[in-house]
Design an enzyme around this catalytic site. Structure first.
Site, PDB file in Angstrom:
ATOM      1  N   ALA A 194      36.075  32.327  46.568  1.00 34.22           N
ATOM      2  CA  ALA A 194      34.680  32.743  46.365  1.00 34.22           C
ATOM      3  C   ALA A 194      34.252  33.861  47.318  1.00 34.22           C
ATOM      4  CB  ALA A 194      33.770  31.525  46.553  1.00 34.22           C
ATOM      5  N   PRO A 195      33.448  34.824  46.858  1.00 26.32           N
ATOM      6  CA  PRO A 195      32.896  34.924  45.498  1.00 26.32           C
ATOM      7  C   PRO A 195      33.835  35.557  44.457  1.00 26.32           C
ATOM      8  CG  PRO A 195      32.040  36.688  46.886  1.00 26.32           C
ATOM      9  CD  PRO A 195      32.905  35.847  47.768  1.00 26.32           C
ATOM     10  N   GLY A 196      35.010  36.062  44.888  1.00 29.84           N
ATOM     11  CA  GLY A 196      35.949  36.487  43.854  1.00 29.84           C
ATOM     12  C   GLY A 196      36.550  37.887  43.992  1.00 29.84           C
ATOM     13  N   GLY A 197      36.454  38.472  45.173  1.00 29.78           N
ATOM     14  CA  GLY A 197      36.999  39.833  45.354  1.00 29.78           C
ATOM     15  C   GLY A 197      38.501  39.916  45.104  1.00 29.78           C
TER      16      GLY A 197
ATOM     17  N   ASP B 155      37.877  27.027  45.277  1.00 29.24           N
ATOM     18  CA  ASP B 155      36.860  27.173  46.340  1.00 29.24           C
ATOM     19  C   ASP B 155      35.681  26.288  45.987  1.00 29.24           C
ATOM     20  OD1 ASP B 155      34.899  28.271  48.267  1.00 29.24           O
ATOM     21  OD2 ASP B 155      36.268  29.968  48.414  1.00 29.24           O
TER      22      ASP B 155
ATOM     23  N   ASP C 296      39.506  21.415  47.573  1.00 30.94           N
ATOM     24  CA  ASP C 296      39.983  21.833  48.885  1.00 30.94           C
ATOM     25  C   ASP C 296      41.317  22.573  48.691  1.00 30.94           C
ATOM     26  OD1 ASP C 296      41.092  22.064  51.391  1.00 30.94           O
ATOM     27  OD2 ASP C 296      40.562  20.027  52.034  1.00 30.94           O
TER      28      ASP C 296
ATOM     29  N   ASP D  47      42.930  33.541  51.189  1.00 30.84           N
ATOM     30  CA  ASP D  47      42.074  34.238  52.154  1.00 30.84           C
ATOM     31  C   ASP D  47      41.155  33.231  52.846  1.00 30.84           C
ATOM     32  OD1 ASP D  47      40.894  36.406  53.454  1.00 30.84           O
ATOM     33  OD2 ASP D  47      39.497  36.842  51.830  1.00 30.84           O
TER      34      ASP D  47
ATOM     35  N   LYS E 164      44.265  34.774  60.077  1.00 33.39           N
ATOM     36  CA  LYS E 164      43.143  35.158  60.948  1.00 33.39           C
ATOM     37  C   LYS E 164      43.596  34.866  62.375  1.00 33.39           C
ATOM     38  CE  LYS E 164      40.832  35.031  56.944  1.00 33.39           C
ATOM     39  NZ  LYS E 164      40.386  36.156  56.156  1.00 33.39           N
TER      40      LYS E 164
END
Ligand SMILES: C[S@@+](CC[C@H](N)C(=O)[O-])C[C@H]1O[C@@H](n2cnc3c(N)ncnc32)[C@H](O)[C@@H]1O
Length: 357
Positions: A223-226, A242, A262, A278, A307
């Site tokens: 989300a949101p979907g990029g 998501d 999840d 991501d 990350k």
């Protein structure tokens, strides 16, 4: 002052400002592994390495190859450094160094680091680029059939590093930065990260073979979907995992299923061609998850973000990549990993992983 290196015994790597430490650690560890002793000179937005003696050509080529590095946006084998250039005429001493070398180039790029000081040099770099091309033409050193490109890198307006670069082993964008345009219909700016990952981590042939219309994908933390948008754009069918809401227009494509689950518990009903991830999570948890997907045969290709924590970012990166390789080796699977800190990545790196067997 002019210093020339014959053969090139100085390597420059451009990096994201703030990541000079990681870029330097990586370069030092590769130099040591290639048996090259030398000094590391971290600066702002780049790192220089000067070898102590004249190392073997093959070893230098290895550490000057952009494709081998995670934290380098560009790698350059430097043949000269000119310092204290006269402001009124920088071209004459540079042309003298180029004339002495006598090498022809198919193009010339004038660059600066991506720091505030470097950004202030952008207009100068553009106009000096024209002057340099003019100088090369005049001295017959510009030749469209020549194999290498000249880089003139200005860390400051009166210092320049000159490098002769093989386009096959270097980033094909000035400053090592692919300038991508944000697609207005995409649901988030994150979309540029996956677009850049596909551009940098795969070659054209691989993109064509491994991203075919009708293939299946799972997007964990979608989300949101990029990222999903990038896959849908290539006509892949996507399960977007998501708990957060997905972009309504993207869902209307008819080839996205939204699973409010999840990402660490989700299992695909059938193996998929791609898994992308991501999710903002501890890098080791993501590495474990990726290893699990490959060990259990749930996907064939994967792109994911790690990350990075604020401290020991290089050590954490290597630990996560080793963890994936190690777990899969014990499961009898061999994977290929390609990792880069992309221009659109901030405190993170992006990794492509595929099964070799
Ligand atoms: C950086 S955003 C993803 C942005 C997305 N790639 C895009 O391009 O629009 C991270 C997402 O991961 C999701 N997330 C975090 N932990 C998750 C989990 N355990 N399971 C599923 N989604 C998770 C968050 O809800 C958030 O939407």
């Amino acid at each position: 002052m002019t210093a020339t290196f014959e053969p090139e015994s100085c390597v420059l790597r451009y990096c994201r400002p703030g990541f000079e430490g990681e870029c330097g650690e990586e370069l030092a560890s590769e130099a040591a592994a290639s048996g090259i002793a030398g000094a590391l000179l971290p600066d702002a937005g780049f790192v220089a390495f000067r070898s102590a003696g004249a190392p073997a050509r093959a070893a230098l080529d290895r550490i000057a190859d952009w494709r081998n590095s995670i934290f380098a946006r560009q790698c350059l084998p430097v043949f000269a450094v000119l310092e204290a250039l006269p402001r009124a005429d920088r071209l004459t001493p540079i042309m003298a160094a180029l004339g002495a070398r006598g090498e022809r180039f198919f193009d010339a790029w004038v660059e600066a680091p991506e720091t505030d000081e470097g950004k202030a040099l952008a207009a100068f770099c553009r106009s000096f680029g024209n002057a340099l091309i003019g100088g090369l033409k005049k001295t017959r050193l510009l030749d469209p059939t020549a194999p290498r490109r000249l880089h003139a890198f200005f860390p400051k307006s009166d210092n320049v590093y000159l490098a002769s670069v093989d386009p096959r082993t270097s980033a094909p964008w000035p400053q090592g930065i692919p300038r991508l345009k944000f697609p207005r219909e995409a649901p988030s700016r994150s979309t540029l990260k996956l677009e850049e990952a596909l551009l940098v981590l795969l070659d054209e042939n691989e993109r064509e073979r491994w991203l075919k219309p009708g293939m299946s994908a799972v997007d964990l933390g979608a989300a949101p979907g990029g990222w999903t948008w990038q896959l849908v754009r290539r006509s892949l069918r996507v399960t977007a995992v998501d708990n957060g809401p997905m972009d309504a227009a993207l869902m209307q494509s008819g080839i996205v299923v939204h699973a409010r689950e999840d990402g660490f518990r989700f299992r695909p009903k059938k193996p998929v061609d791609w898994m992308v991830c991501d999710m903002v999570e501890q890098p080791r948890r993501i590495a474990e998850l990726v290893a699990r997907w490959f060990a259990d045969g749930w996907c064939r290709h994967c792109i994911f973000n790690l990350k990075l924590p604020m401290k020991k970012r290089y050590a954490e990166t290597m630990l996560c990549l080793d963890l994936i390789e190690g777990k899969l080796a014990s499961a009898g699977r061999e994977v290929e990993l390609r990792a880069k800190q992309l221009y659109h990545d901030r405190e993170e790196i992006t990794v492509f992983c595929r099964l070799r067997k």
